[in-house]
Motif scaffolding. Structure first.
Motif, PDB file in Angstrom:
ATOM      1  N   CYS A  43       0.857  -1.017  -0.087  1.00 24.24           N
ATOM      2  CA  CYS A  43       0.019   0.166  -0.215  1.00 24.24           C
ATOM      3  C   CYS A  43       1.195   1.504   0.210  1.00 24.24           C
ATOM      4  O   CYS A  43       0.331   1.937  -0.402  1.00 24.24           O
ATOM      5  N   PHE A  44       1.987   0.870   0.354  1.00 23.13           N
ATOM      6  CA  PHE A  44       2.852   2.768   0.133  1.00 23.13           C
ATOM      7  C   PHE A  44       2.954   2.246  -1.289  1.00 23.13           C
ATOM      8  O   PHE A  44       2.812   3.733  -1.297  1.00 23.13           O
ATOM      9  N   ILE A  45       2.643   1.905  -1.833  1.00 23.23           N
ATOM     10  CA  ILE A  45       3.839   1.841  -3.048  1.00 23.23           C
ATOM     11  C   ILE A  45       2.310   2.438  -4.148  1.00 23.23           C
ATOM     12  O   ILE A  45       2.677   3.483  -4.562  1.00 23.23           O
ATOM     13  N   TYR A  46       1.439   1.577  -3.355  1.00 24.72           N
ATOM     14  CA  TYR A  46       0.063   2.297  -4.822  1.00 24.72           C
ATOM     15  C   TYR A  46      -0.851   3.340  -4.198  1.00 24.72           C
ATOM     16  O   TYR A  46      -1.625   4.035  -5.010  1.00 24.72           O
ATOM     17  N   TYR A  47      -0.099   3.705  -3.057  1.00 25.88           N
ATOM     18  CA  TYR A  47      -1.123   5.069  -1.866  1.00 25.88           C
ATOM     19  C   TYR A  47      -0.886   6.024  -3.413  1.00 25.88           C
ATOM     20  O   TYR A  47      -1.501   7.130  -3.117  1.00 25.88           O
ATOM     21  N   GLN A  48       0.016   6.189  -4.000  1.00 29.07           N
ATOM     22  CA  GLN A  48       0.883   7.564  -4.483  1.00 29.07           C
ATOM     23  C   GLN A  48      -0.236   7.992  -6.288  1.00 29.07           C
ATOM     24  O   GLN A  48      -0.374   8.828  -6.445  1.00 29.07           O
ATOM     25  N   ALA A  49      -0.434   6.921  -5.694  1.00 26.30           N
ATOM     26  CA  ALA A  49      -1.575   7.176  -6.947  1.00 26.30           C
ATOM     27  C   ALA A  49      -3.039   7.968  -6.582  1.00 26.30           C
ATOM     28  O   ALA A  49      -3.730   7.962  -7.308  1.00 26.30           O
ATOM     29  N   TYR A  50      -3.063   7.883  -5.315  1.00 26.36           N
ATOM     30  CA  TYR A  50      -4.587   8.446  -4.822  1.00 26.36           C
ATOM     31  C   TYR A  50      -5.009   9.802  -5.326  1.00 26.36           C
ATOM     32  O   TYR A  50      -5.975  10.329  -5.661  1.00 26.36           O
ATOM     33  N   PRO A  51      -3.931  10.572  -5.586  1.00 26.31           N
ATOM     34  CA  PRO A  51      -4.659  11.864  -6.668  1.00 26.31           C
ATOM     35  C   PRO A  51      -4.782  12.075  -7.605  1.00 26.31           C
ATOM     36  O   PRO A  51      -5.734  12.323  -8.278  1.00 26.31           O
ATOM     37  N   GLU A  52      -4.542  10.715  -8.702  1.00 31.53           N
ATOM     38  CA  GLU A  52      -4.976  10.441  -9.475  1.00 31.53           C
ATOM     39  C   GLU A  52      -6.099   9.764  -9.616  1.00 31.53           C
ATOM     40  O   GLU A  52      -7.082  10.523 -10.740  1.00 31.53           O
ATOM     41  N   LEU A  53      -6.300   9.068  -8.867  1.00 33.53           N
ATOM     42  CA  LEU A  53      -7.538   7.985  -8.758  1.00 33.53           C
ATOM     43  C   LEU A  53      -8.590   9.367  -8.639  1.00 33.53           C
ATOM     44  O   LEU A  53     -10.144   9.021  -8.889  1.00 33.53           O
ATOM     45  N   VAL A  54      -8.540  10.471  -7.657  1.00 36.82           N
ATOM     46  CA  VAL A  54      -9.700  11.372  -6.978  1.00 36.82           C
ATOM     47  C   VAL A  54      -9.784  12.251  -7.608  1.00 36.82           C
ATOM     48  O   VAL A  54     -10.275  13.432  -7.060  1.00 36.82           O
ATOM     49  N   LYS A  55      -8.929  12.643  -8.176  1.00 34.05           N
ATOM     50  CA  LYS A  55      -9.191  13.941  -9.498  1.00 34.05           C
ATOM     51  C   LYS A  55     -10.419  13.939  -9.754  1.00 34.05           C
ATOM     52  O   LYS A  55     -10.840  13.162 -10.437  1.00 34.05           O
ATOM     53  N   ASP A  56     -11.474  15.363  -9.726  1.00 33.98           N
ATOM     54  CA  ASP A  56     -12.076  15.949 -10.021  1.00 33.98           C
ATOM     55  C   ASP A  56     -13.721  14.607  -9.569  1.00 33.98           C
ATOM     56  O   ASP A  56     -14.787  15.061 -10.438  1.00 33.98           O
ATOM     57  N   SER A  57     -13.091  14.059  -8.796  1.00 35.00           N
ATOM     58  CA  SER A  57     -14.361  13.094  -7.938  1.00 35.00           C
ATOM     59  C   SER A  57     -14.797  14.355  -7.457  1.00 35.00           C
ATOM     60  O   SER A  57     -14.352  15.052  -6.344  1.00 35.00           O
ATOM     61  N   MET A  58     -16.167  13.423  -6.314  1.00 38.63           N
ATOM     62  CA  MET A  58     -16.720  14.488  -4.672  1.00 38.63           C
ATOM     63  C   MET A  58     -15.605  13.873  -3.781  1.00 38.63           C
ATOM     64  O   MET A  58     -14.734  13.148  -4.012  1.00 38.63           O
ATOM     65  N   LEU A  59     -15.888  15.216  -2.891  1.00 39.84           N
ATOM     66  CA  LEU A  59     -15.093  15.222  -1.505  1.00 39.84           C
ATOM     67  C   LEU A  59     -15.537  13.535  -1.000  1.00 39.84           C
ATOM     68  O   LEU A  59     -14.891  12.951  -0.673  1.00 39.84           O
ATOM     69  N   SER A  60     -16.367  13.138  -1.217  1.00 39.29           N
ATOM     70  CA  SER A  60     -17.226  12.291  -0.655  1.00 39.29           C
ATOM     71  C   SER A  60     -17.099  10.687  -1.096  1.00 39.29           C
ATOM     72  O   SER A  60     -16.480   9.870  -0.490  1.00 39.29           O
ATOM     73  N   ASP A  61     -17.173  10.906  -2.740  1.00 39.39           N
ATOM     74  CA  ASP A  61     -16.054   9.923  -3.065  1.00 39.39           C
ATOM     75  C   ASP A  61     -15.071   9.626  -2.890  1.00 39.39           C
ATOM     76  O   ASP A  61     -14.057   7.907  -2.908  1.00 39.39           O
ATOM     77  N   ALA A  62     -14.381  10.991  -2.806  1.00 37.76           N
ATOM     78  CA  ALA A  62     -12.599  10.383  -2.086  1.00 37.76           C
ATOM     79  C   ALA A  62     -12.298   9.656  -0.911  1.00 37.76           C
ATOM     80  O   ALA A  62     -11.531   9.155  -1.005  1.00 37.76           O
ATOM     81  N   ILE A  63     -13.111   9.172   0.035  1.00 38.21           N
ATOM     82  CA  ILE A  63     -12.914   8.817   1.015  1.00 38.21           C
ATOM     83  C   ILE A  63     -13.424   7.958   0.493  1.00 38.21           C
ATOM     84  O   ILE A  63     -12.651   7.219   1.252  1.00 38.21           O
ATOM     85  N   LEU A  64     -14.065   7.302   0.200  1.00 34.25           N
ATOM     86  CA  LEU A  64     -14.840   5.951  -0.618  1.00 34.25           C
ATOM     87  C   LEU A  64     -13.633   5.410  -1.090  1.00 34.25           C
ATOM     88  O   LEU A  64     -13.160   4.502  -0.896  1.00 34.25           O
ATOM     89  N   THR A  65     -12.827   6.092  -1.073  1.00 32.17           N
ATOM     90  CA  THR A  65     -12.182   5.705  -2.297  1.00 32.17           C
ATOM     91  C   THR A  65     -10.529   5.072  -1.811  1.00 32.17           C
ATOM     92  O   THR A  65      -9.919   3.988  -2.126  1.00 32.17           O
ATOM     93  N   MET A  66     -10.666   6.079  -0.888  1.00 34.25           N
ATOM     94  CA  MET A  66      -9.731   5.487   0.579  1.00 34.25           C
ATOM     95  C   MET A  66      -9.606   4.022   0.426  1.00 34.25           C
ATOM     96  O   MET A  66      -8.632   3.908   1.142  1.00 34.25           O
ATOM     97  N   SER A  67     -11.134   4.322   1.822  1.00 34.23           N
ATOM     98  CA  SER A  67     -11.474   3.085   1.915  1.00 34.23           C
ATOM     99  C   SER A  67     -10.940   2.108   1.160  1.00 34.23           C
ATOM    100  O   SER A  67     -10.762   0.521   1.587  1.00 34.23           O
TER     101      SER A  67
END
Lengths: 407, 196, 168
Positions: free
Chosen positions: A372-396
């Protein structure tokens, strides 16, 4: 274009973005992650992550410890599935030391590892449910995680940070109670999992919340070093259990579930499906273990007195056993020189151990490949342009474990 | 496409008398239609049975806390039904897991944001003393930055141990004098941590 | 199925001559070394060459060998060809006085944080990295903790004197 359009001057509307700080103790982040997010209304424009809030210097610590004392450190990597980490570490040592494990040990290990995988995925998926607003599922399935913990307790005496096993096998044979508890789990758990699925999988609210959230393409996922369920949700059928089988995984028949879009819903489905596959593997392994007869049915460790701790009764009564116990615990047994990389399919991806040994009593260098250290760096790309509440869901739904991420 | 619907076809009538426990009244003098006791005791009684914990979970102990709060061990039985994730509304800070040096100032900030009266429980070896992580990056016990009321040993402690720690806190809360937070002794304690 | 280690070695030697050396087979995994200026060229070649196709960066980490003069720091890449299911390990060494190594972030997005971690732990300066700063430790830290010369324990601890351990 109609004529009724109002033409505004260039700077007539003032555009402003809001910057908010999520974490490191935000209740919605499930761990100590800090995200500084730039929001346009409710939409994420960009985010910047800070990690390291629970950095414990595992790698430096491991350079000071003999092999057996490193096992408890590996427990605390991904603590939702500690047994997988323990086994991965023991497999690494066995590879370096050239220890061959008997088949029964392999199968018992597989049972424990797959139980751990279920416990891991169960937490992750039920938490995805919680973040989507369904708290009930979480409260319900936690009962069944307790069944897994009871099996661990029966095998090694501890619930969460298990420190399970030894180099070459297990510290003691599985008791009959352990097998009875395993049978109970095999009988009761599918019902609960089925109910969790019927609560969420085709639930319209859940689907609308998760479908399309945090998607990633297979190419980007590979480039970002994704592994495990998150990579499989993006459509790549890479599984360490199949590609580099360890602990006799080649003897089992199971499928690798893959998704398509790599979004939150696919990740959820892949994990659910993997739990069913784990059930299949456990059932097969259990049957195989039952087939051993006579003295074979008593084997629970390899015959390697140099590395396998002697029985406690013998340590107290026999001189030789006491000497071996002392030598092994203090790391006085010679380790071969060499470099070894061993990986296992952890709860959230390929958990790798890269060990350099210079023949001393401790590893010269031990590096953990923490998925997860390695794939967490993709997080900004995953949540870009999504809703804030979906960003939380993406994280979990990424199944981030802070202890593993920061090591 | 039809799918099977499960529902409870044999509902069991709940018997409230079995599932509700009453706390004993504090010592005092009572008669027909009146009861006198110390204000401290009444306040303590109310406080201890309605603690609002703030789970400050960082690592493994947090997972055991999840088990404690979930259905099997059920922390709610002790009046702590509502987990408050906002420091300003809660009175019990439960620190679970390793606190790295990078995290130390954040923890302190959270403590400062809590309103008086506030209690702190350090769950697990790491929060109590740094545990097995005697390294350059780990704070060797949270009592280096904030005062702690109860320590729970274990790595991680079992849910029962966490519950026991919680009951110890309840004991403390119940017996606390309402004047304690204004006493010189308490101020000196906070000053020891550089908190005004 | 898998690409043989001999074939990889042969292809690399064809392309880079004696610039790639120290070929070893460690527990079935090919391991080799290259000068640090060539690290990107080698990675790019392994990535682009169709018969090799090492397009997945499994791991990147640093190692400190204080005993090797002018080769004190190593950066170790673990690469994986997922199609043929072959792994290899590739190392570059750098002196601790000039720890400059080219960054692999252009090739692998995953290298970003792993390089930051290596910088944080060992002080390897990745030339061209978009955001090379500490990742796990606090920004104020003024040393590189995983180098062998630095101690594991916190040196500011005062409660751990010898008396407590019966040695006073």
């Amino acid at each position: 274009m109609s004529d009724h359009n109002i033409t505004l001057a260039e700077d007539a509307i003032e555009r402003k973005t809001t910057t908010i700080n999520l974490g490191p103790t935000h209740p919605a982040t499930h761990g100590v992650f800090q995200n500084i997010m730039e929001l346009d209304g409710e939409r994420v424009v960009s985010s910047d992550q800070t990690v390291g809030y629970i950095h414990r210097a595992f790698e430096k610590l491991a350079e000071r410890r003999p092999l057996y004392q490193i096992t408890p450190i590996t427990d605390r990597l991904n603590y939702c599935s500690s047994p997988i980490n323990n086994m991965g570490w023991h497999l690494t040592c066995e590879k370096l030391l050239g220890v061959q494990t008997p088949k029964r040990v392999d199968y018992l290990r597989v049972i424990i590892m797959e139980l751990a995988r279920i416990a891991d995925h169960l937490i992750c998926n039920s938490i995805v449910g919680v973040d989507a607003g369904a708290f009930t599922g979480f409260l319900y399935v936690m009962q069944y995680r307790e069944l897994i913990y009871e099996i661990y307790e029966e095998v090694c005496g501890s619930r969460l940070t298990t420190n399970i096993g030894r180099i070459g096998g297990f510290e003691r044979n599985f008791t009959n109670t352990a097998f009875t508890k395993l049978e109970k789990f095999l009988k009761e758990y599918p019902v609960a999992l089925g109910e969790l699925e019927s609560l969420l999988t085709r639930n319209r609210i859940f689907m609308e919340r998760t479908i399309g959230g945090g998607p990633i393409s297979a190419e980007r996922a590979l480039n970002y070093g994704f592994t495990g369920p998150n990579l499989r949700a993006a459509g790549v059928d890479y599984d360490v259990r199949v590609h580099s089988p360890y602990s006799s995984y080649q003897d089992f028949e199971f499928d690798i579930p893959v998704g398509k879009t790599g979004d939150n819903y696919d990740r959820f489905l892949v994990r659910n499906q993997e739990m069913w596959q784990s059930m299949r593997i456990i059932q097969q392994a259990y049957n195989k273990v039952q087939e051993f007869k006579g003295t074979d049915a008593e084997v629970y460790h390899a015959d390697v007195p140099e590395y396998y701790l002697p029985k406690k009764e013998d340590v107290y009564t026999k001189m030789e056993a006491l000497i071996w116990h002392f030598k092994i615990i203090m790391g006085e047994v010679d380790m071969p020189k060499g470099e070894v990389y061993q990986s296992v399919e952890g709860g959230n991806g390929e958990l790798g151990f890269y060990m350099i040994s210079d023949g001393g009593r401790t590893p010269f260098r031990l590096h953990f490949r923490r998925p997860c250290f390695i794939y967490y760096q993709a997080y900004p790309e995953l949540v870009k342009d999504s809703m804030l509440s979906d960003a939380i869901l993406t994280m979990s739904s990424l199944n981030l474990i802070a202890g593993e991420l920061d090591a | 496409m039809s799918r099977p619907v499960r529902y409870n076809i044999h509902p069991i009538e709940a018997n409230i008398a079995d599932s509700v426990t009453y706390v004993d009244a504090p010592d005092g003098y009572g008669g027909d239609g009146f009861f006198t006791t110390k204000l401290s005791d009444v306040v303590g009684l109310a406080r201890k049975n309605s603690l609002w914990p703030m789970p400050y979970a960082t690592s493994c102990c947090g997972i055991e806390f999840m088990a404690t709060a979930a259905s099997h061990y059920d922390l709610s039985r002790f009046g702590a039904e509502r987990m408050s994730h906002s420091p300003r509304q809660c009175d019990l800070l439960m620190v679970m897991g390793t606190i790295a040096k990078k995290m130390g100032p954040v923890l302190r900030q959270v403590y400062l944001q809590m309103a008086e009266p506030r209690w702190v429980i350090a769950v697990g070896a790491c929060a109590s003393s740094g545990g097995i992580f005697d390294t350059y990056s780990v704070l060797q016990g949270i009592d280096q930055v904030i005062p702690v009321d109860v320590y729970v040993p274990g790595c991680p402690p079992r849910p029962e141990a966490i519950l026991d720690g919680f009951m110890k806190i309840q004991e403390l809360v119940g017996q606390e004098s309402i004047r304690r937070r204004n006493s010189d002794h308490y101020k000196a304690l906070l000053n020891g941590y550089g908190i005004q | 199925m898998a690409i043989s280690n001999e074939y990889i070695q042969q292809k690399l030697t064809e392309k880079f001559g004696d610039q790639v050396f120290n070929f070893e087979d460690t527990y079935g995994m090919l391991c080799f070394e290259a000068p640090k200026d060539l690290n990107l060229k080698v990675l790019q070649y392994l990535y682009d060459e169709p018969s090799l196709g090492f397009q997945f960066l499994t791991d990147l980490c640093g190692v400190n060998f204080p005993e090797n003069p002018n080769r004190e720091l190593a950066v170790v890449y673990h690469l994986h060809n997922l199609v043929e299911n072959t792994r290899l390990r590739f190392k570059v060494f750098t002196p601790v006085a000039t720890p400059d190594v080219f960054t692999a972030t252009q090739l692998f997005s995953s290298a970003n944080w792993m390089e930051r971690e290596t910088y944080d732990f060992f002080g390897v300066n990745f030339v061209g990295h978009p955001n090379l700063k500490r990742i796990l430790n606090v920004d104020e830290m003024d040393y590189f903790p995983l180098r062998k010369e630095y101690p594991l324990e916190d040196q500011t601890r005062i409660d751990k004197d010898d008396e407590m351990f019966g040695r006073g």
